[in-house]
Design a protein around this motif. Structure first.
Motif, mmCIF file in Angstrom:
data_model
loop_
_atom_site.group_PDB
_atom_site.id
_atom_site.type_symbol
_atom_site.label_atom_id
_atom_site.label_comp_id
_atom_site.label_asym_id
_atom_site.label_seq_id
_atom_site.Cartn_x
_atom_site.Cartn_y
_atom_site.Cartn_z
ATOM 1 N N ARG A 42 -2.005 12.309 -0.105
ATOM 2 C CA ARG A 42 -2.228 10.874 -0.177
ATOM 3 C C ARG A 42 -3.277 10.471 0.860
ATOM 4 O O ARG A 42 -3.349 11.059 1.944
ATOM 5 C CB ARG A 42 -0.939 10.084 0.110
ATOM 6 C CG ARG A 42 0.213 10.399 -0.850
ATOM 7 C CD ARG A 42 -0.033 9.829 -2.221
ATOM 8 N NE ARG A 42 1.104 9.933 -3.106
ATOM 9 C CZ ARG A 42 1.309 10.930 -3.974
ATOM 10 N NH1 ARG A 42 0.438 11.933 -4.053
ATOM 11 N NH2 ARG A 42 2.363 10.912 -4.774
ATOM 12 N N MET B 48 4.325 5.097 7.239
ATOM 13 C CA MET B 48 4.123 6.244 6.350
ATOM 14 C C MET B 48 4.837 7.482 6.883
ATOM 15 O O MET B 48 5.442 8.248 6.112
ATOM 16 C CB MET B 48 2.629 6.514 6.168
ATOM 17 C CG MET B 48 1.899 5.400 5.444
ATOM 18 S SD MET B 48 0.233 5.854 4.875
ATOM 19 C CE MET B 48 -0.606 6.145 6.426
ATOM 20 N N GLU C 157 -4.952 8.909 6.885
ATOM 21 C CA GLU C 157 -5.105 7.466 7.059
ATOM 22 C C GLU C 157 -6.468 7.194 7.675
ATOM 23 O O GLU C 157 -6.849 7.827 8.659
ATOM 24 C CB GLU C 157 -4.018 6.908 7.979
ATOM 25 C CG GLU C 157 -4.182 5.403 8.219
ATOM 26 C CD GLU C 157 -3.266 4.870 9.300
ATOM 27 O OE1 GLU C 157 -2.656 3.818 9.065
ATOM 28 O OE2 GLU C 157 -3.159 5.500 10.375
ATOM 29 N N VAL D 248 -5.169 4.714 -1.785
ATOM 30 C CA VAL D 248 -5.323 3.264 -1.879
ATOM 31 C C VAL D 248 -6.460 2.866 -0.953
ATOM 32 O O VAL D 248 -6.537 3.349 0.185
ATOM 33 C CB VAL D 248 -4.035 2.483 -1.537
ATOM 34 C CG1 VAL D 248 -3.004 2.609 -2.638
ATOM 35 C CG2 VAL D 248 -3.449 2.899 -0.207
ATOM 36 N N CYS E 160 -4.739 6.797 2.665
ATOM 37 C CA CYS E 160 -4.578 5.353 2.821
ATOM 38 C C CYS E 160 -5.729 4.821 3.668
ATOM 39 O O CYS E 160 -5.891 5.222 4.823
ATOM 40 C CB CYS E 160 -3.245 5.050 3.502
ATOM 41 S SG CYS E 160 -2.883 3.280 3.642
ATOM 42 N N MET F 270 0.830 -1.214 0.000
ATOM 43 C CA MET F 270 0.000 0.000 0.000
ATOM 44 C C MET F 270 0.863 1.261 0.000
ATOM 45 O O MET F 270 0.598 2.209 -0.730
ATOM 46 C CB MET F 270 -0.966 -0.022 1.179
ATOM 47 C CG MET F 270 -2.036 -1.100 1.036
ATOM 48 S SD MET F 270 -3.134 -1.260 2.465
ATOM 49 C CE MET F 270 -4.306 0.063 2.151
ATOM 50 N N CYS F 271 1.909 1.259 0.797
ATOM 51 C CA CYS F 271 2.819 2.416 0.825
ATOM 52 C C CYS F 271 3.505 2.594 -0.524
ATOM 53 O O CYS F 271 3.714 3.718 -0.994
ATOM 54 C CB CYS F 271 3.860 2.248 1.925
ATOM 55 S SG CYS F 271 3.199 2.466 3.586
ATOM 56 N N THR G 29 -7.452 1.629 5.468
ATOM 57 C CA THR G 29 -7.053 0.302 5.935
ATOM 58 C C THR G 29 -8.248 -0.559 6.344
ATOM 59 O O THR G 29 -8.119 -1.471 7.159
ATOM 60 C CB THR G 29 -6.069 0.412 7.121
ATOM 61 O OG1 THR G 29 -6.757 1.004 8.240
ATOM 62 C CG2 THR G 29 -4.867 1.260 6.756
ATOM 63 N N ASN H 235 0.887 1.135 10.633
ATOM 64 C CA ASN H 235 0.863 1.613 9.249
ATOM 65 C C ASN H 235 1.170 3.114 9.191
ATOM 66 O O ASN H 235 1.917 3.576 8.327
ATOM 67 C CB ASN H 235 -0.506 1.330 8.619
ATOM 68 C CG ASN H 235 -0.556 1.659 7.142
ATOM 69 O OD1 ASN H 235 0.077 0.994 6.331
ATOM 70 N ND2 ASN H 235 -1.314 2.680 6.782
ATOM 71 N N LEU I 262 1.131 4.136 -3.012
ATOM 72 C CA LEU I 262 0.879 5.544 -2.718
ATOM 73 C C LEU I 262 1.981 6.461 -3.250
ATOM 74 O O LEU I 262 1.738 7.647 -3.476
ATOM 75 C CB LEU I 262 0.732 5.754 -1.207
ATOM 76 C CG LEU I 262 -0.601 5.336 -0.595
ATOM 77 C CD1 LEU I 262 -0.520 5.391 0.931
ATOM 78 C CD2 LEU I 262 -1.747 6.204 -1.104
#
Length: 222
Positions: A147, A93, A81, A172, A149, A67-68, A151, A89, A71
């Motif tokens: 970005r 990041m 996030e 993502v 993310c 995932m990172c 989860t 996580n 991104l």
């Protein structure tokens, strides 16, 4: 020092996934054993998800790395996030984006807000801000984000998150219930949004207004 050896061996194994050196080096610096419950500490550097309580998990290291990587995090980025969990996580990041960047993380479970903040502090991360909130609506007060993310798996890509993504930004997000796929969402400079499917994944559900199991409040919309 045993943990350092185990961590190095884990990161070496992650290279088969085509992960960038930048992400691998960041994972080498993050002490995952500080982000797992004591009962699972012997499995801290096994490439598997672990139960962190409250029906939640810490993702497998290879999934965090993937995932990172998708991104394409850069130094100084502002990252949103959704789903702090144990804080691991976010720590990875934060390591990639450096002290000039900030991770704003949302978490809906109060106990995990408290423990993730404690874990992040113990690991020395000051550039992560954990908020108790419904992640499915994002965190508009700090938008736009370079970005995002996510989860947890959503029924569809939440519109508020798309709106809070900066032009040229990336997100993502896992999408689906029984069968989930990870998507890379890119917002072009002209505002158009393109999404690409990466592959099958398994995440806990995203709970909230734009997620699963949302119970509408008894108030009137005007």
């Amino acid at each position: 020092m045993e943990f350092a050896k185990e961590r190095a061996e884990l990161v070496a194994r992650l290279k088969v996934h085509g992960i960038s050196e930048k992400v691998l080096n960041s994972m080498l610096n993050v002490p995952r054993h500080l982000f797992v419950p004591a009962v699972h500490i012997s499995s801290a550097y096994v490439d598997t998800p672990l139960n962190i309580g409250y029906g939640q998990t810490i993702s497998a290291p290879h999934m965090v790395a993937i995932m990172c990587n998708l991104l394409d995090l850069q130094e100084g980025h502002k990252v949103l996030e959704i789903g702090a969990g144990s804080g691991y996580n976010a720590a990875v990041m934060a390591e990639v984006i450096g002290n000039t960047g900030t991770v704003y993380s949302t978490e809906r479970i109060p106990e995990l807000v408290k423990s993730s903040k404690s874990n992040l502090k113990a690991a020395g991360y000051r550039n992560v801000k954990v908020n108790l909130s419904d992640g499915s609506i994002g965190l508009p007060e700090h938008a736009p984000y370079d970005r995002i993310c996510v989860t947890a798996s959503a029924p569809s890509i939440p519109e508020p998150l798309v709106q809070q993504l900066r032009s040229g930004g990336r997100m993502v997000i896992p999408v689906g219930e029984m069968f989930q796929s990870l998507y890379l969402v890119m917002k072009k400079s002209d505002g158009t949004v393109v999404s690409k499917e990466w592959g099958g994944v398994v995440f806990v559900p995203l709970i909230g207004r734009h997620g699963f199991h949302f119970e509408s409040k008894p108030y009137r919309h005007h």
